[in-house]
Write a protein that holds these residues in place. Structure first.
Motif, mmCIF file in Angstrom:
data_model
loop_
_atom_site.group_PDB
_atom_site.id
_atom_site.type_symbol
_atom_site.label_atom_id
_atom_site.label_comp_id
_atom_site.label_asym_id
_atom_site.label_seq_id
_atom_site.Cartn_x
_atom_site.Cartn_y
_atom_site.Cartn_z
ATOM 1 N N HIS A 1 57.211 42.781 38.259
ATOM 2 C CA HIS A 1 56.820 43.718 39.315
ATOM 3 C C HIS A 1 55.344 44.028 39.102
ATOM 4 O O HIS A 1 54.969 44.614 38.081
ATOM 5 N N LEU A 2 54.515 43.661 40.062
ATOM 6 C CA LEU A 2 53.074 43.765 39.878
ATOM 7 C C LEU A 2 52.559 45.189 40.063
ATOM 8 O O LEU A 2 51.727 45.665 39.294
ATOM 9 N N PHE A 3 53.052 45.869 41.104
ATOM 10 C CA PHE A 3 52.550 47.206 41.404
ATOM 11 C C PHE A 3 53.685 48.214 41.377
ATOM 12 O O PHE A 3 54.814 47.892 41.764
ATOM 13 N N LYS A 4 53.383 49.437 40.962
ATOM 14 C CA LYS A 4 54.366 50.508 40.948
ATOM 15 C C LYS A 4 54.834 50.796 42.370
ATOM 16 O O LYS A 4 54.027 51.054 43.267
ATOM 17 N N GLY A 5 56.159 50.718 42.588
ATOM 18 C CA GLY A 5 56.713 50.970 43.914
ATOM 19 C C GLY A 5 56.309 49.940 44.940
ATOM 20 O O GLY A 5 56.370 50.205 46.139
ATOM 21 N N SER A 6 55.867 48.747 44.488
ATOM 22 C CA SER A 6 55.419 47.671 45.383
ATOM 23 C C SER A 6 54.264 48.109 46.261
ATOM 24 O O SER A 6 53.993 47.502 47.298
ATOM 25 N N CYS A 7 53.580 49.202 45.863
ATOM 26 C CA CYS A 7 52.395 49.690 46.575
ATOM 27 C C CYS A 7 52.696 49.951 48.048
ATOM 28 O O CYS A 7 51.915 49.614 48.934
ATOM 29 N N GLY A 8 53.856 50.534 48.333
ATOM 30 C CA GLY A 8 54.199 50.897 49.713
ATOM 31 C C GLY A 8 54.391 49.718 50.630
ATOM 32 O O GLY A 8 54.136 49.807 51.839
ATOM 33 N N PRO B 1 46.193 56.911 51.523
ATOM 34 C CA PRO B 1 47.193 57.454 52.463
ATOM 35 C C PRO B 1 47.770 56.403 53.397
ATOM 36 O O PRO B 1 48.967 56.384 53.652
ATOM 37 N N GLU B 2 46.910 55.518 53.938
ATOM 38 C CA GLU B 2 47.393 54.392 54.737
ATOM 39 C C GLU B 2 47.350 53.141 53.851
ATOM 40 O O GLU B 2 46.522 52.260 54.023
ATOM 41 N N GLY B 3 48.239 53.102 52.891
ATOM 42 C CA GLY B 3 48.210 52.040 51.893
ATOM 43 C C GLY B 3 48.791 50.734 52.407
ATOM 44 O O GLY B 3 49.515 50.675 53.407
ATOM 45 N N TRP B 4 48.454 49.666 51.684
ATOM 46 C CA TRP B 4 48.982 48.341 51.995
ATOM 47 C C TRP B 4 48.835 47.467 50.757
ATOM 48 O O TRP B 4 48.158 47.814 49.791
ATOM 49 N N SER B 5 49.504 46.329 50.787
ATOM 50 C CA SER B 5 49.398 45.355 49.693
ATOM 51 C C SER B 5 49.401 43.959 50.288
ATOM 52 O O SER B 5 49.904 43.736 51.402
ATOM 53 N N LEU B 6 48.820 43.027 49.534
ATOM 54 C CA LEU B 6 48.688 41.652 50.029
ATOM 55 C C LEU B 6 48.625 40.701 48.845
ATOM 56 O O LEU B 6 48.097 41.039 47.785
ATOM 57 N N GLU C 1 48.684 25.963 37.217
ATOM 58 C CA GLU C 1 49.297 25.278 38.344
ATOM 59 C C GLU C 1 48.905 25.949 39.654
ATOM 60 O O GLU C 1 48.715 25.291 40.681
ATOM 61 N N THR C 2 48.765 27.278 39.592
ATOM 62 C CA THR C 2 48.437 28.069 40.779
ATOM 63 C C THR C 2 47.571 29.252 40.363
ATOM 64 O O THR C 2 47.768 29.833 39.295
ATOM 65 N N LEU C 3 46.608 29.569 41.214
ATOM 66 C CA LEU C 3 45.823 30.786 41.071
ATOM 67 C C LEU C 3 46.286 31.781 42.139
ATOM 68 O O LEU C 3 46.612 31.381 43.260
ATOM 69 N N TRP C 4 46.316 33.045 41.800
ATOM 70 C CA TRP C 4 46.805 34.031 42.774
ATOM 71 C C TRP C 4 46.012 35.322 42.680
ATOM 72 O O TRP C 4 45.383 35.613 41.667
ATOM 73 N N LEU C 5 46.052 36.061 43.757
ATOM 74 C CA LEU C 5 45.394 37.364 43.833
ATOM 75 C C LEU C 5 46.355 38.343 44.501
ATOM 76 O O LEU C 5 46.945 38.030 45.532
ATOM 77 N N ALA C 6 46.535 39.500 43.898
ATOM 78 C CA ALA C 6 47.361 40.568 44.475
ATOM 79 C C ALA C 6 46.480 41.794 44.653
ATOM 80 O O ALA C 6 45.774 42.198 43.722
ATOM 81 N N ALA C 7 46.509 42.367 45.860
ATOM 82 C CA ALA C 7 45.688 43.535 46.165
ATOM 83 C C ALA C 7 46.586 44.694 46.562
ATOM 84 O O ALA C 7 47.600 44.511 47.236
ATOM 85 N N CYS C 8 46.174 45.893 46.147
ATOM 86 C CA CYS C 8 46.912 47.111 46.481
ATOM 87 C C CYS C 8 45.918 48.196 46.849
ATOM 88 O O CYS C 8 45.071 48.573 46.035
ATOM 89 N N GLU D 1 56.895 38.337 47.758
ATOM 90 C CA GLU D 1 57.016 36.879 47.749
ATOM 91 C C GLU D 1 56.213 36.272 46.594
ATOM 92 O O GLU D 1 56.630 35.276 45.996
ATOM 93 N N LEU D 2 55.064 36.898 46.286
ATOM 94 C CA LEU D 2 54.265 36.414 45.166
ATOM 95 C C LEU D 2 54.992 36.630 43.841
ATOM 96 O O LEU D 2 54.975 35.760 42.958
ATOM 97 N N GLU D 3 55.664 37.780 43.684
ATOM 98 C CA GLU D 3 56.388 38.075 42.448
ATOM 99 C C GLU D 3 57.489 37.048 42.191
ATOM 100 O O GLU D 3 57.789 36.730 41.033
#
Length: 478
Positions: free
Chosen positions: A264-271, A230-235, A219-226, A254-256
């Protein structure tokens, strides 16, 4: 016999064609995805995918882990594939494979192989996974969740497995791979300070539509990046099946919420709560430019390639100077380390000597105070002991005087008592003596009488015996 021949042929193929992908279904007794845990931040896989039909696969090639896949044997599609960005290969070669262990865990095959090579050798082949025949004539293509265009040669070959593919329309498959490739290369990789810390999850949300009553269309395709730096981010990015040109950006949280409950996709929501706002805005601006570039053309792509070529040439020219600078920095760092080590050794030796002296002085002071304390404590004890000895000596003198007095007084007292008792003992003894004297005289007289009688009796007996012995017997008158 036919199955044995097939297995022998398969083993020969493995020996002559090392390009076969190798994969492994991870057992329940292993943690996460085993060797493929390296494709997750902190080596912690996503949480919340706990259905019994969710199978964990560590996708390998040439005996090396390449990416991880969570496969749904119910929907016959992967739910997500976890991978890292590598330098893309120039040539692509499709060589589709299947995972025999998903359908037949008891078989001896431990590698992903071509479907044709195991026909008849694996029980229930296709019962839990999609096969090439399921796509033939269906109108859908095998769309890769982990796109081959984001991987170097060895990794690229490992992506062509049906456990990494979902049924997509040809246009949507092309759009998905194009968008994901541009987003990763132009928006994500440039903004992650440590390229090997960029973790990617590409997944699919199953719909209620099935292909040939077997495979479920996403139904939907998705991509999660982490970016675990040190200056981490997620999208997060989402593409809807009903709009192949859509590319919605959103947070991982919001994706979860669009996935299964409790995921939960990433440990600690990847900061996600502490990521830099400027970094996030720069990434979202790059994604927005990619979206707009899809509609106006691909000039940005060409400019990116040209700039990449210029950077490559500049890198080749600057490499010797960079190596020399690295050598100088290395020598400087080693020299600084040596100086610090020498200073530390000197400080350690001097400090050790000072500490030993202080320790010895402290021990002497403690011993001196201890000796004085013992002497002071022993003074009252010695005084008390002398007093006790004096008292005991006086008591012994008193005892000796009393004993001597008793002995002196005891001699005349005994003599007087014995002298006073003499008349009594003398007078009282006369009757007893007379009695004993009379008894002795009577006894002597009785003894004489008894002896005379006995003597006479003896003579009589002897005479009678002699008469009987020697006198002849006569008549009774004689």
């Amino acid at each position: 016999e036919w199955t044995m021949k097939t297995s022998v042929v398969f083993l020969l193929c493995l020996s002559f064609f090392p390009g076969f992908s190798q994969g492994r279904v991870v057992g329940e007794d292993e943690t996460g995805f085993a060797e493929c845990n390296v494709f997750f931040p902190g080596q912690v896989p996503p949480e919340g995918f706990t259905e019994p039909f969710h199978v964990k696969i560590c996708q390998q090639y040439n005996k090396e882990p390449r990416f991880a896949t969570l496969y749904s044997t119910k929907d016959k599609i992967p739910l997500y594939s976890a991978f890292k960005y590598t330098k893309p290969a120039q040539n692509e070669e499709e060589s589709w494979l299947v995972e025999p262990q998903i359908d037949d865990p008891e078989n001896d095959l431990r590698e992903m192989v071509h479907e044709a090579d195991i026909a008849g050798a694996v029980a229930n082949l296709g019962a839990n996974q999609a096969l090439t025949s399921d796509y033939v004539g269906s109108g859908y293509e095998r769309g890769l969740l982990n796109p081959s265009l984001l991987n170097e040669e060895d990794f690229q070959m490992a992506t062509y497995t049906l456990t990494n593919a979902v049924p997509l329309s040809p246009s949507l498959s092309k759009s998905w791979h194009r968008d994901i490739g541009r987003v990763v290369e132009q928006a994500l990789v440039p903004h992650c300070s440590k390229k090997d810390h960029l973790y990617l999850l590409a997944g699919a949300i199953p719909s209620k539509i099935q292909v040939k009553g077997k495979m479920t269309v996403p139904e939907t395709l998705w991509l999660a990046a982490c970016c675990d730096a040190p200056e981490g981010w997620s999208l997060g990015l989402v593409k809807k099946m009903n709009d192949e040109n859509s590319l919605e950006d959103l947070t991982v949280g919001e994706l979860e919420k669009q996935l299964l409950a409790g995921v939960h996709l990433f440990k600690g929501s990847c900061g996600e709560d502490s990521q830099s706002q400027e970094k996030t805005e720069a990434i979202l601006q790059a994604v927005s430019q990619i979206r707009s570039g899809e509609q106006v053309g691909t000039s940005d792509n060409q400019e990116a390639k040209d700039s990449g070529l210029v950077r490559k040439v500049a890198g080749i020219i600057a490499t010797p100077f960079i190596k020399l600078l690295e050598l100088l920095i290395y020598v400087f760092v080693e020299l600084v380390k040596f100086v610090f080590y020498f200073l530390w050794l000197v400080i350690k030796r001097v400090g050790g000597t000072v500490l030993d002296g202080v320790y010895s002085l402290w021990n002497g002071v403690v011993s001196y105070l201890k000796a004085i304390s013992m002497v002071l404590i022993s003074i009252p004890y010695d005084v008390g002991r002398v007093i006790v000895n004096i008292v005991l000596g006086f008591l012994e003198i008193v005892e000796d005087v009393a004993s001597l007095t008793y002995r002196i007084l005891r001699i005349p007292v005994g003599f007087v008592l014995h002298l006073a008792a003499f008349p009594y003992h003398s007078i009282c003894a006369i009757p007893t003596v007379l009695k004993d004297l009379a008894a002795g005289i009577g006894g002597t007289f009785s003894l004489v009488i008894d002896a005379t009688a006995a003597l006479l009796h003896g003579f009589y007996y002897l005479a009678g015996h002699i008469v009987k012995r020697f006198v002849p017997k006569g008549s009774s008158d004689d």
